[in-house]
Write an enzyme that holds these catalytic residues in place. Structure first.
Site, PDB file in Angstrom:
ATOM      1  N   CYS A  96     -16.608   0.259  47.525  1.00  0.00           N
ATOM      2  CA  CYS A  96     -17.654   1.200  47.919  1.00  0.00           C
ATOM      3  C   CYS A  96     -17.939   1.122  49.407  1.00  0.00           C
ATOM      4  O   CYS A  96     -18.538   2.037  49.976  1.00  0.00           O
ATOM      5  CB  CYS A  96     -18.928   0.934  47.126  1.00  0.00           C
ATOM      6  SG  CYS A  96     -19.402  -0.805  47.070  1.00  0.00           S
ATOM      7  N   GLY A 107     -20.574  11.109  38.346  1.00  0.00           N
ATOM      8  CA  GLY A 107     -21.022  10.284  37.228  1.00  0.00           C
ATOM      9  C   GLY A 107     -22.460   9.828  37.396  1.00  0.00           C
ATOM     10  O   GLY A 107     -23.260   9.867  36.453  1.00  0.00           O
ATOM     11  N   GLY A 108     -22.817   9.384  38.608  1.00  0.00           N
ATOM     12  CA  GLY A 108     -24.174   8.918  38.856  1.00  0.00           C
ATOM     13  C   GLY A 108     -25.199  10.011  38.670  1.00  0.00           C
ATOM     14  O   GLY A 108     -26.246   9.811  38.023  1.00  0.00           O
ATOM     15  N   GLU A 134     -25.408   3.763  42.405  1.00  0.00           N
ATOM     16  CA  GLU A 134     -24.640   3.652  43.642  1.00  0.00           C
ATOM     17  C   GLU A 134     -23.438   4.577  43.483  1.00  0.00           C
ATOM     18  O   GLU A 134     -22.621   4.387  42.582  1.00  0.00           O
ATOM     19  CB  GLU A 134     -24.185   2.217  43.873  1.00  0.00           C
ATOM     20  CG  GLU A 134     -23.394   2.039  45.145  1.00  0.00           C
ATOM     21  CD  GLU A 134     -22.681   0.702  45.196  1.00  0.00           C
ATOM     22  OE1 GLU A 134     -21.484   0.703  45.532  1.00  0.00           O
ATOM     23  OE2 GLU A 134     -23.300  -0.322  44.873  1.00  0.00           O
ATOM     24  N   GLY A 161     -20.411   3.898  40.678  1.00  0.00           N
ATOM     25  CA  GLY A 161     -19.244   4.743  40.452  1.00  0.00           C
ATOM     26  C   GLY A 161     -19.296   6.004  41.284  1.00  0.00           C
ATOM     27  O   GLY A 161     -19.801   6.003  42.410  1.00  0.00           O
ATOM     28  N   SER A 162     -18.833   7.086  40.729  1.00  0.00           N
ATOM     29  CA  SER A 162     -18.703   8.342  41.466  1.00  0.00           C
ATOM     30  C   SER A 162     -20.044   9.060  41.591  1.00  0.00           C
ATOM     31  O   SER A 162     -20.978   8.831  40.814  1.00  0.00           O
ATOM     32  CB  SER A 162     -17.702   9.260  40.762  1.00  0.00           C
ATOM     33  OG  SER A 162     -18.234   9.707  39.524  1.00  0.00           O
ATOM     34  N   GLU A 186     -15.964  11.480  50.039  1.00  0.00           N
ATOM     35  CA  GLU A 186     -15.233  10.228  49.828  1.00  0.00           C
ATOM     36  C   GLU A 186     -13.894  10.471  49.150  1.00  0.00           C
ATOM     37  O   GLU A 186     -13.793  11.252  48.202  1.00  0.00           O
ATOM     38  CB  GLU A 186     -16.065   9.268  48.969  1.00  0.00           C
ATOM     39  CG  GLU A 186     -15.368   7.944  48.710  1.00  0.00           C
ATOM     40  CD  GLU A 186     -16.137   7.042  47.747  1.00  0.00           C
ATOM     41  OE1 GLU A 186     -15.949   5.824  47.808  1.00  0.00           O
ATOM     42  OE2 GLU A 186     -16.922   7.583  46.935  1.00  0.00           O
ATOM     43  N   LYS A 215     -22.849  -1.258  28.614  1.00  0.00           N
ATOM     44  CA  LYS A 215     -21.746  -0.409  28.177  1.00  0.00           C
ATOM     45  C   LYS A 215     -20.503  -0.895  28.917  1.00  0.00           C
ATOM     46  O   LYS A 215     -20.387  -0.738  30.135  1.00  0.00           O
ATOM     47  CB  LYS A 215     -21.986   1.056  28.480  1.00  0.00           C
ATOM     48  CG  LYS A 215     -20.856   1.952  27.949  1.00  0.00           C
ATOM     49  CD  LYS A 215     -20.802   3.261  28.679  1.00  0.00           C
ATOM     50  CE  LYS A 215     -19.592   4.089  28.241  1.00  0.00           C
ATOM     51  NZ  LYS A 215     -18.352   3.663  28.878  1.00  0.00           N
TER      52      LYS A 215
END
Length: 551
Positions: free
Chosen positions: A323, A266-267, A286, A262-263, A416, A205
């Site tokens: 990251c 989202g994860g 991650e 990503g965030s 974060e 994607k």
């Protein structure tokens, strides 16, 4: 092996909003073939100017999701068993095709990300380098961890069967491109390279911030598939401007694994979707880290100013959009810490503003940074005074300060802030410093800045750190990742959702395989990796001995 991202200050590329590749194909790729989609047109945006960049791309639909995964499933039955040397040749061909378009690829990626050309040139090197790393791993062949226990028919009281085990690929993998790595963690990045190396087809994607960059790399993979006669279904790529296609890919019954960088939000959303399936699948997510750095007293006493400059550069590298950005610093109060703080404040004030990856990322950074600035529990230690007012989505580097007591009592300061930001936690003594470390969640990295002789006095602190992280660094900065077999890029939750695996380095391949044991099979039906005579000449564990011998 490859060390990268070593330079600390680059100028961004702005210029005209025109890609040098005017014939870029913006269609979705299904089974290495361009296909039409009757959905809306999409355009990439230059984050530095806010203007659309040349090139039309086409939103995918659920029908294309079905076609991509059906093709991947069919191709899997062929690709999983293709000779290891042919797989290696394919991975090297992908690297060659990407290297051949370096100039236009870097130019387009700079327009779409706001990242500077030298950084992206280095990222092309990392992308091709890790493809070749996996090609070498596959060609050598021992990564399958073949284990053979030969039969003992005369064993008492019961005979022992012949049992042979190896790793086998699990099936089609869905890869989500990352916003902060338009090349190295995107269409042909580490997730794609490791999945293809394992024998798994990939459906990517494309990240909505990198349509053109994704198109160029997708074309490169398509050409490599054709040139090496790989099954067409091993690669597909879909465009979307929201969450619909991503959700459909994760929920599709033919998907066998998912990767995401990503965030946290989202994860975990993807993890939830995967867990709710009739047949749950692994998601390797991650999800961010604040990467604590502990400055021990002797290190500050001996080189406070040097360390301040070093960390000001690390905090602001790439607009802090890594990251592994050092988002947290911890130290015990002392005169040398006072010197460090002054030098750090001066260095941060001199950091120029930088373009962030997207308007959304910039808005989120500015909102969260403002919340810290306005919070009476923390104070501003240093803030950038240099803002480029001609460009959009600019970030100012910020370092805040808070007492260890307030840090421990207020968990919001342990979250974060994605950007050029760091928080300095000041402890009264070692006990308070250890308590602050104990309050942390899982991290990708943890760093100790220390003189050699003082480390032996901080064993308890060191043990606390090792429980919190996947990689512990001594006297360095976390913003740099070595792509090699020994790298661990993953850590305890919430840095990742499964700390047993890495997303960087050759052992990332083990995310996409599972063990299979063959019991009492005749030789001609066994995979070559498990046959007597060791026809592939790989390392195998035979009767508890690691060997290449021809048992």
């Amino acid at each position: 092996m490859m060390r990268w991202l070593t330079a600390l200050n680059y100028l961004p590329v702005v210029g005209e909003n025109k890609s040098i590749n005017k014939d870029m194909n913006g269609k979705n790729i299904i089974a290495s073939t361009y296909v039409n989609a009757n959905e809306k047109n999409l355009n990439a945006i230059n984050p530095a100017t806010g203007l659309a960049i040349e090139g039309d791309f086409f939103k995918a639909n659920e029908s294309l999701v079905n076609d991509a995964l059906a093709s991947a499933t069919e191709a899997f039955q062929l690709y999983r068993s293709i000779n290891k040397d042919l797989k290696a040749a394919f991975l090297n061909a992908v690297a060659d095709e990407i290297a051949a378009i370096t100039e236009e690829l870097v130019k387009r990626a700079a327009e779409e990300s706001g990242l500077p050309l030298p950084r992206l040139q280095g990222e092309v090197g990392r992308t091709t380098g890790q493809l070749r790393l996996f090609a070498n791993l596959v060609a050598e062949g021992s990564w399958v961890n073949a284990i053979i226990e030969t039969a003992q028919p005369d064993r008492q009281p019961l005979p022992k069967s012949d049992i042979r085990r190896m790793m086998i690929p699990i099936g089609p993998v869905v890869v989500f491109g990352a916003s902060n790595f338009p090349l190295a963690f995107s269409v042909a990045g580490g997730d794609t390279a490791s999945a293809l190396a394992s024998g798994c087809p990939v459906v990517v994607k494309a990240h909505p911030a990198h349509y053109g960059t994704s198109a160029l790399v997708g074309e490169a993979i398509k050409k490599a598939v054709e040139k090496t006669n790989m099954p067409n279904g091993i690669f597909s790529m879909l465009y979307d401007d929201g969450y619909e296609i991503g959700a459909a890919l994760v929920k599709h019954p033919l998907t066998k694994a998912v990767t995401f960088t990503g965030s946290f939000k989202g994860g975990m959303a993807l993890v939830k979707l995967a867990d709710e399936r009739e047949n749950p699948i692994p998601v390797f997510a991650e999800m961010g880290s604040i990467n604590p750095v502990i400055f021990l007293p002797d290190a500050l006493t001996n080189k406070a100013e040097e360390l301040a400059k070093k960390y000001a550069a690390s905090i602001s590298l790439g607009a802090g959009q890594f990251c592994t950005n050092p988002g947290l610093m911890l130290a015990i109060e002392s005169p040398s810490l006072t010197t460090f703080k002054k030098s750090l404040a001066d260095a941060i004030a001199a950091v120029p503003s930088a373009t962030m990856l997207t308007n959304g990322i910039a808005d989120n950074y500015n909102r969260l940074a403002t919340e810290v600035i306005n919070n009476d529990k923390a104070s501003i230690l240093g803030i950038s005074n240099l803002t480029d007012k001609d460009l959009k989505n600019q970030s100012k580097a910020i370092v805040a300060e808070i007492s260890a007591t307030e840090f421990i009592e207020n968990p919001e300061f342990r979250e974060e802030i994605f950007g050029p930001y760091s928080l300095l936690v000041v402890a009264k003594d070692l006990s308070e410093l250890e308590s602050a470390i104990s309050s942390l969640g899982g991290q990708l990295t943890a760093t100790l800045m220390a003189d050699k002789e003082e480390l032996k006095n901080y064993i308890s602190l060191l043990n606390k750190l090792t429980d919190k992280t996947g990689r512990i660094i001594l006297n360095g900065v976390p913003t740099g990742v070595e792509v090699c077999a020994s790298m661990q890029h993953g850590g305890p939750f919430p840095a990742t959702n499964d700390s047993r695996f890495t997303s960087v380095g050759s052992t990332a391949i083990y995310r996409f395989v599972r063990p299979l044991a063959y019991q009492d099979w005749q030789q001609d039906l066994l995979p070559d990796e498990l046959k007597d005579g060791n026809p592939l000449n790989i390392f195998r564990t035979v009767n508890q001995k690691l060997t290449k011998a021809d048992e």
